[in-house]
Design a protein around this motif. Structure first.
Motif, PDB file in Angstrom:
ATOM      1  N   HIS A  44      69.329  63.568 -34.714  1.00 46.86           N
ATOM      2  CA  HIS A  44      69.278  62.358 -35.536  1.00 46.86           C
ATOM      3  C   HIS A  44      69.716  61.138 -34.721  1.00 46.86           C
ATOM      4  N   LYS A  45      70.476  61.402 -33.643  1.00 41.47           N
ATOM      5  CA  LYS A  45      70.972  60.276 -32.828  1.00 41.47           C
ATOM      6  C   LYS A  45      69.852  59.593 -32.042  1.00 41.47           C
ATOM      7  N   ASN A 104      66.867  55.106 -37.657  1.00 39.08           N
ATOM      8  CA  ASN A 104      67.276  55.197 -39.059  1.00 39.08           C
ATOM      9  C   ASN A 104      66.867  56.554 -39.647  1.00 39.08           C
ATOM     10  N   ARG A 105      67.316  56.771 -40.862  1.00 40.08           N
ATOM     11  CA  ARG A 105      67.090  58.030 -41.564  1.00 40.08           C
ATOM     12  C   ARG A 105      65.587  58.330 -41.735  1.00 40.08           C
ATOM     13  N   GLU A 106      64.821  57.282 -42.067  1.00 38.91           N
ATOM     14  CA  GLU A 106      63.383  57.453 -42.301  1.00 38.91           C
ATOM     15  C   GLU A 106      62.692  57.981 -41.040  1.00 38.91           C
ATOM     16  N   MET A 110      73.486  69.561 -42.212  1.00 40.80           N
ATOM     17  CA  MET A 110      74.432  68.559 -42.693  1.00 40.80           C
ATOM     18  C   MET A 110      73.898  67.123 -42.641  1.00 40.80           C
ATOM     19  N   ARG A 111      72.656  66.935 -43.031  1.00 35.40           N
ATOM     20  CA  ARG A 111      72.094  65.589 -43.088  1.00 35.40           C
ATOM     21  C   ARG A 111      71.577  65.323 -44.496  1.00 35.40           C
ATOM     22  N   ILE A 112      71.779  64.109 -44.958  1.00 33.54           N
ATOM     23  CA  ILE A 112      71.208  63.711 -46.242  1.00 33.54           C
ATOM     24  C   ILE A 112      69.746  63.362 -45.988  1.00 33.54           C
ATOM     25  N   LEU A 113      68.861  63.892 -46.819  1.00 33.02           N
ATOM     26  CA  LEU A 113      67.419  63.728 -46.591  1.00 33.02           C
ATOM     27  C   LEU A 113      66.838  62.629 -47.477  1.00 33.02           C
ATOM     28  N   PHE A 153      60.987  62.750 -47.548  1.00 37.55           N
ATOM     29  CA  PHE A 153      61.069  64.091 -46.951  1.00 37.55           C
ATOM     30  C   PHE A 153      61.119  65.141 -48.058  1.00 37.55           C
ATOM     31  N   VAL A 154      62.004  64.939 -49.004  1.00 40.05           N
ATOM     32  CA  VAL A 154      62.195  65.909 -50.093  1.00 40.05           C
ATOM     33  C   VAL A 154      60.891  66.073 -50.881  1.00 40.05           C
ATOM     34  N   ASN A 155      60.228  64.970 -51.164  1.00 44.55           N
ATOM     35  CA  ASN A 155      58.991  65.047 -51.946  1.00 44.55           C
ATOM     36  C   ASN A 155      57.871  65.749 -51.184  1.00 44.55           C
ATOM     37  N   HIS A 156      57.869  65.584 -49.876  1.00 46.84           N
ATOM     38  CA  HIS A 156      56.871  66.245 -49.027  1.00 46.84           C
ATOM     39  C   HIS A 156      56.945  67.768 -49.183  1.00 46.84           C
TER      40      HIS A 156
END
Ligand code: GRF
Length: 212
Positions: free
Chosen positions: A55-56, A60-62, A86-89, A93-96
């Motif tokens: 993630h680094k 950004n998250r997207e 341990m990442r908030i999605l 992503f979740v809908n995919h």
């Protein structure tokens, strides 16, 4: 045979429980957001393909979630299994992966969403604690529940002893949930509710600390 991709961030004991469970599916890959996740070695020892998407490396998250989804989809999984990821999605992503994404959480949801679940349970003095396997929705740690295991909280428990007791159950119920999923015995219906078939409701009441 169904294919699953497992996402991890660390130790990987739940992932290992899945790999050892002889599930009716192929574990196509284990993907971590951390290069030093101990679970990656365990996956390799089991002959499972691994990948790291840090993630680094993303602004950004997207952007991270988009890269993660691209990597996951290379393995064409039927289901994606979060095993200590341990990442908030993001909602995208979740809908995919709607209806195809499950998570393990170390509490009896909807109690103790988020982190430090064992510490908070001890602080509150609850007498029963546990773990939950649930479908992931955009509402963090609130998705429809597939299975839960409850354990007693003992008077002399520390976060470490309670965590170990819960983890032991995590390793039992997680393979069960994935087995049901891959065999088509459990699914998320159009109304967002969990549907199951041919599952027996067994087990006894857990009273903690117990009656005299
Ligand atoms: C587990 O307790 C899981 O419920 C939580 O993070 C922990 C991961 O442990 N989400 P491991 O990496 O599976 O050993």
């Amino acid at each position: 045979m169904k294919r699953i991709v497992i996402l991890i961030s660390g130790r990987g004991s739940n992932m290992e429980a899945l790999l050892k469970a002889k599930l009716p599916c192929e574990v196509a890959a284990v993907i971590s957001n951390k290069a030093d996740a101990a679970g990656l070695e365990i996956a390799k020892q089991h002959g499972v393909a691994t990948a790291v998407i840090s993630h680094k490396d993303f602004a950004n998250r997207e952007a991270f979630d988009a890269a993660l989804a691209k990597e996951i989809d290379r393995f064409k999984p039927d289901f994606v299994v979060l095993a200590g990821f341990m990442r908030i999605l993001t909602a995208d992503f979740v809908n995919h992966y709607a209806g195809r994404l499950i998570n393990i959480h170390p509490s009896l949801l909807p109690a103790y969403t988020g982190v430090d679940t064992h510490e908070r349970a001890l602080k509150d003095g609850v007498k029963i604690h546990g773990c939950t396997i649930h479908f992931v929705t955009a509402d963090l740690d609130h998705g429809p529940i597939i299975i839960q295991a409850a354990v007693p909280v003992r008077q002399d428990d520390t976060a470490a002893t309670l965590s170990a007791r819960v983890l032991h159950e995590e390793h039992r119920v997680f393979p069960q949930a994935v087995r049901w999923l891959c065999n088509g015995n459990v699914r998320l219906n159009a109304h967002g509710r969990v549907e199951t078939d041919r599952l027996e409701q067994r087990g006894t009441t857990l009273i903690s600390p117990g009656l005299d």
